[in-house]
Motif scaffolding. Structure first.
Motif, PDB file in Angstrom:
ATOM      1  N   PHE A   1       0.717  -1.210  -0.011  1.00 32.74           N
ATOM      2  CA  PHE A   1       0.109   0.065   0.116  1.00 32.74           C
ATOM      3  C   PHE A   1       0.636   1.353   0.001  1.00 32.74           C
ATOM      4  CE2 PHE A   1      -3.513  -2.690   0.355  1.00 32.74           C
ATOM      5  CZ  PHE A   1      -3.372  -3.626   1.367  1.00 32.74           C
ATOM      6  N   ALA A   2       1.951   1.036   0.267  1.00 29.29           N
ATOM      7  CA  ALA A   2       3.096   2.250   0.274  1.00 29.29           C
ATOM      8  C   ALA A   2       4.404   1.914  -0.381  1.00 29.29           C
ATOM      9  CB  ALA A   2       3.094   2.788   1.641  1.00 29.29           C
ATOM     10  N   PRO A   3       4.952   2.836  -0.829  1.00 32.37           N
ATOM     11  CA  PRO A   3       6.462   2.560  -1.548  1.00 32.37           C
ATOM     12  C   PRO A   3       7.431   1.951  -0.499  1.00 32.37           C
ATOM     13  CG  PRO A   3       5.614   4.628  -2.148  1.00 32.37           C
ATOM     14  CD  PRO A   3       4.500   4.240  -1.126  1.00 32.37           C
ATOM     15  N   LEU A   4       8.088   0.921  -0.922  1.00 33.29           N
ATOM     16  CA  LEU A   4       9.081   0.284   0.121  1.00 33.29           C
ATOM     17  C   LEU A   4      10.549   0.933  -0.154  1.00 33.29           C
ATOM     18  CD1 LEU A   4       8.152  -3.363  -0.685  1.00 33.29           C
ATOM     19  CD2 LEU A   4       7.741  -2.052   1.325  1.00 33.29           C
ATOM     20  N   GLU A   5      11.194   0.717   0.737  1.00 34.78           N
ATOM     21  CA  GLU A   5      12.476   1.300   0.707  1.00 34.78           C
ATOM     22  C   GLU A   5      13.289   0.187  -0.015  1.00 34.78           C
ATOM     23  OE1 GLU A   5      14.049   2.505   4.573  1.00 34.78           O
ATOM     24  OE2 GLU A   5      12.677   4.174   4.696  1.00 34.78           O
ATOM     25  N   SER A   6      13.200  -1.057   0.406  1.00 35.48           N
ATOM     26  CA  SER A   6      13.677  -2.206  -0.136  1.00 35.48           C
ATOM     27  C   SER A   6      12.944  -3.350   0.064  1.00 35.48           C
ATOM     28  CB  SER A   6      15.109  -2.288   0.237  1.00 35.48           C
ATOM     29  OG  SER A   6      15.098  -2.689   1.809  1.00 35.48           O
ATOM     30  N   ALA A   7      13.025  -4.639  -0.867  1.00 37.67           N
ATOM     31  CA  ALA A   7      12.220  -5.675  -0.562  1.00 37.67           C
ATOM     32  C   ALA A   7      13.314  -6.844  -0.975  1.00 37.67           C
ATOM     33  CB  ALA A   7      11.059  -5.922  -1.287  1.00 37.67           C
TER      34      ALA A   7
ATOM     35  N   GLU B   1      18.107 -11.505  -3.067  1.00 41.24           N
ATOM     36  CA  GLU B   1      18.809 -10.306  -2.708  1.00 41.24           C
ATOM     37  C   GLU B   1      17.914  -9.275  -2.425  1.00 41.24           C
ATOM     38  OE1 GLU B   1      21.167  -9.300  -6.034  1.00 41.24           O
ATOM     39  OE2 GLU B   1      22.346 -11.253  -6.313  1.00 41.24           O
ATOM     40  N   THR B   2      18.123  -7.969  -1.493  1.00 44.59           N
ATOM     41  CA  THR B   2      17.465  -7.213  -1.403  1.00 44.59           C
ATOM     42  C   THR B   2      17.501  -5.981  -2.486  1.00 44.59           C
ATOM     43  OG1 THR B   2      17.832  -7.796   1.193  1.00 44.59           O
ATOM     44  CG2 THR B   2      16.922  -5.316   0.620  1.00 44.59           C
ATOM     45  N   LYS B   3      16.258  -5.490  -2.751  1.00 45.81           N
ATOM     46  CA  LYS B   3      16.605  -4.578  -3.916  1.00 45.81           C
ATOM     47  C   LYS B   3      15.349  -3.562  -3.681  1.00 45.81           C
ATOM     48  CE  LYS B   3      18.221  -7.836  -7.344  1.00 45.81           C
ATOM     49  NZ  LYS B   3      18.167  -8.498  -8.490  1.00 45.81           N
ATOM     50  N   LYS B   4      15.686  -2.342  -4.600  1.00 45.91           N
ATOM     51  CA  LYS B   4      14.696  -1.376  -4.499  1.00 45.91           C
ATOM     52  C   LYS B   4      13.428  -1.843  -5.087  1.00 45.91           C
ATOM     53  CE  LYS B   4      18.704   2.103  -4.677  1.00 45.91           C
ATOM     54  NZ  LYS B   4      19.117   3.022  -5.472  1.00 45.91           N
ATOM     55  N   PRO B   5      12.297  -1.146  -5.024  1.00 47.61           N
ATOM     56  CA  PRO B   5      10.965  -1.337  -5.250  1.00 47.61           C
ATOM     57  C   PRO B   5      11.154  -1.250  -7.024  1.00 47.61           C
ATOM     58  CG  PRO B   5      10.784   0.093  -3.583  1.00 47.61           C
ATOM     59  CD  PRO B   5      12.415   0.067  -3.582  1.00 47.61           C
ATOM     60  N   SER B   6      11.949  -0.372  -7.413  1.00 44.03           N
ATOM     61  CA  SER B   6      11.851  -0.147  -9.049  1.00 44.03           C
ATOM     62  C   SER B   6      12.498  -1.138  -9.527  1.00 44.03           C
ATOM     63  CB  SER B   6      12.569   1.114  -9.320  1.00 44.03           C
ATOM     64  OG  SER B   6      14.314   0.954  -8.411  1.00 44.03           O
ATOM     65  N   GLU B   7      13.189  -2.094  -8.835  1.00 43.52           N
ATOM     66  CA  GLU B   7      13.699  -3.425  -9.333  1.00 43.52           C
ATOM     67  C   GLU B   7      12.669  -4.920  -9.322  1.00 43.52           C
ATOM     68  OE1 GLU B   7      18.208  -3.714  -8.601  1.00 43.52           O
ATOM     69  OE2 GLU B   7      17.420  -2.823  -6.815  1.00 43.52           O
TER      70      GLU B   7
ATOM     71  N   ALA C   1       9.327 -11.674  -7.209  1.00 44.93           N
ATOM     72  CA  ALA C   1      10.336 -11.788  -7.971  1.00 44.93           C
ATOM     73  C   ALA C   1      10.764 -10.717  -8.543  1.00 44.93           C
ATOM     74  CB  ALA C   1      10.140 -12.791  -8.810  1.00 44.93           C
ATOM     75  N   CYS C   2      11.935 -10.572  -8.415  1.00 48.64           N
ATOM     76  CA  CYS C   2      12.580  -9.134  -9.098  1.00 48.64           C
ATOM     77  C   CYS C   2      12.567  -9.347 -10.660  1.00 48.64           C
ATOM     78  CB  CYS C   2      13.989  -8.937  -8.547  1.00 48.64           C
ATOM     79  SG  CYS C   2      15.526 -10.238  -9.159  1.00 48.64           S
ATOM     80  N   LEU C   3      12.994  -8.114 -11.011  1.00 46.77           N
ATOM     81  CA  LEU C   3      12.953  -7.985 -12.623  1.00 46.77           C
ATOM     82  C   LEU C   3      13.906  -8.630 -13.443  1.00 46.77           C
ATOM     83  CD1 LEU C   3      12.218  -4.152 -13.204  1.00 46.77           C
ATOM     84  CD2 LEU C   3      10.675  -6.009 -13.611  1.00 46.77           C
ATOM     85  N   GLU C   4      15.127  -8.728 -12.780  1.00 40.83           N
ATOM     86  CA  GLU C   4      16.129  -9.716 -13.347  1.00 40.83           C
ATOM     87  C   GLU C   4      15.775 -11.115 -13.413  1.00 40.83           C
ATOM     88  OE1 GLU C   4      19.101  -9.195 -14.807  1.00 40.83           O
ATOM     89  OE2 GLU C   4      18.262  -7.033 -14.915  1.00 40.83           O
ATOM     90  N   CYS C   5      14.983 -11.641 -12.182  1.00 37.79           N
ATOM     91  CA  CYS C   5      14.720 -12.970 -12.184  1.00 37.79           C
ATOM     92  C   CYS C   5      13.632 -13.310 -12.912  1.00 37.79           C
ATOM     93  CB  CYS C   5      14.400 -13.347 -10.716  1.00 37.79           C
ATOM     94  SG  CYS C   5      15.920 -13.434  -9.481  1.00 37.79           S
ATOM     95  N   VAL C   6      12.714 -12.293 -13.149  1.00 32.32           N
ATOM     96  CA  VAL C   6      11.613 -12.774 -14.146  1.00 32.32           C
ATOM     97  C   VAL C   6      12.076 -12.783 -15.627  1.00 32.32           C
ATOM     98  CG1 VAL C   6       9.508 -11.351 -15.088  1.00 32.32           C
ATOM     99  CG2 VAL C   6       9.921 -11.319 -12.736  1.00 32.32           C
ATOM    100  N   LYS C   7      13.049 -11.912 -15.743  1.00 31.53           N
ATOM    101  CA  LYS C   7      13.602 -11.913 -17.014  1.00 31.53           C
ATOM    102  C   LYS C   7      14.429 -13.225 -17.256  1.00 31.53           C
ATOM    103  CE  LYS C   7      16.106  -8.293 -18.116  1.00 31.53           C
ATOM    104  NZ  LYS C   7      17.150  -7.410 -18.213  1.00 31.53           N
TER     105      LYS C   7
END
Length: 209
Positions: free
Chosen positions: A10-16, A23-29, A45-51
């Motif tokens: 519900f709110a932007p994350l600092e990291s996940a 790996e801990t990554k930014k919301p934009s990832e 799953a992060c964008l790199e893992c989805v890719k």
């Protein structure tokens, strides 16, 4: 996914933390929305893992079976094109186009195995198809390498009446050679003979005709 704040989604994350690579990554990832309409989870799953997952799926599954790495829901064409790397996008698009082309009665694959195919609008009336990629000649009617010197009708006769000897390929080659010789003889007869007006039998031409 291990969330650093307690307000996700519900709110932007600092990291996940990505559930795949951990790996801990930014919301934009991370994907900003579920990958499919059937996904009942927030993207974990992060964008790199989805890719990477999309690329792996395309190598082991049909192009239309690429799925979400978290729940196995099938990805749409648009989703694959959005999240995959460039090489995977191109390959995915190519495979989808090929499947569509195969539904066309005028589409034919190259008999060389080069992996290329094309629409042949000449149909059965013009059965010789030249591959635009490797130059191989393919018979549109029989979907095999073009049988040089032998018509499609003669090829059908060879298939219906194979010689009893082995190997089969050698027998077909011999039959094709005999068929070519027979046709050459017929052409020669046409050049040096004409039909007798009385008995209709072939007689040799002479200089007076």
């Amino acid at each position: 996914m291990k969330v650093i704040t307690e307000e996700w989604p519900f709110a932007p994350l600092e990291s996940a933390e990505c559930i795949v690579c951990l790996e801990t990554k930014k919301p934009s990832e991370f994907p900003s929305s579920p990958l499919t309409n059937d996904c009942e989870h927030s993207p974990a799953a992060c964008l790199e893992c989805v890719k990477f997952a999309i690329s792996s799926d395309l190598k082991t599954k049909l192009w239309s079976e690429v799925a979400c790495p978290e729940c196995d829901s099938i990805l749409s064409f648009e989703a694959v094109q959005q999240y995959a790397d460039e090489a995977t996008r191109l390959r995915h698009a190519e495979l989808s186009v090929r499947q569509a082309l195969q539904l066309d009665d005028e589409f034919i694959w190259c008999s060389s195995g080069c992996g290329d195919g094309q629409i042949h609008d000449g149909g059965f009336d013009q059965p010789i198809v030249k591959c635009g990629s490797c130059g191989q000649l393919t018979c549109f009617q029989h979907k095999v390498a073009w049988h040089v010197g032998v018509t499609c009708g003669e090829w059908d006769l060879l298939k219906e009446n194979p010689a009893p000897r082995q190997p089969t390929r050698g027998n077909q080659t011999q039959q094709m050679r005999e068929m070519q010789e027979m046709r050459a003889s017929e052409e020669a007869i046409k050049m040096i003979a004409k039909s007798c007006p009385s008995c209709a039998r072939n007689i040799e031409k002479n200089g007076g005709w």
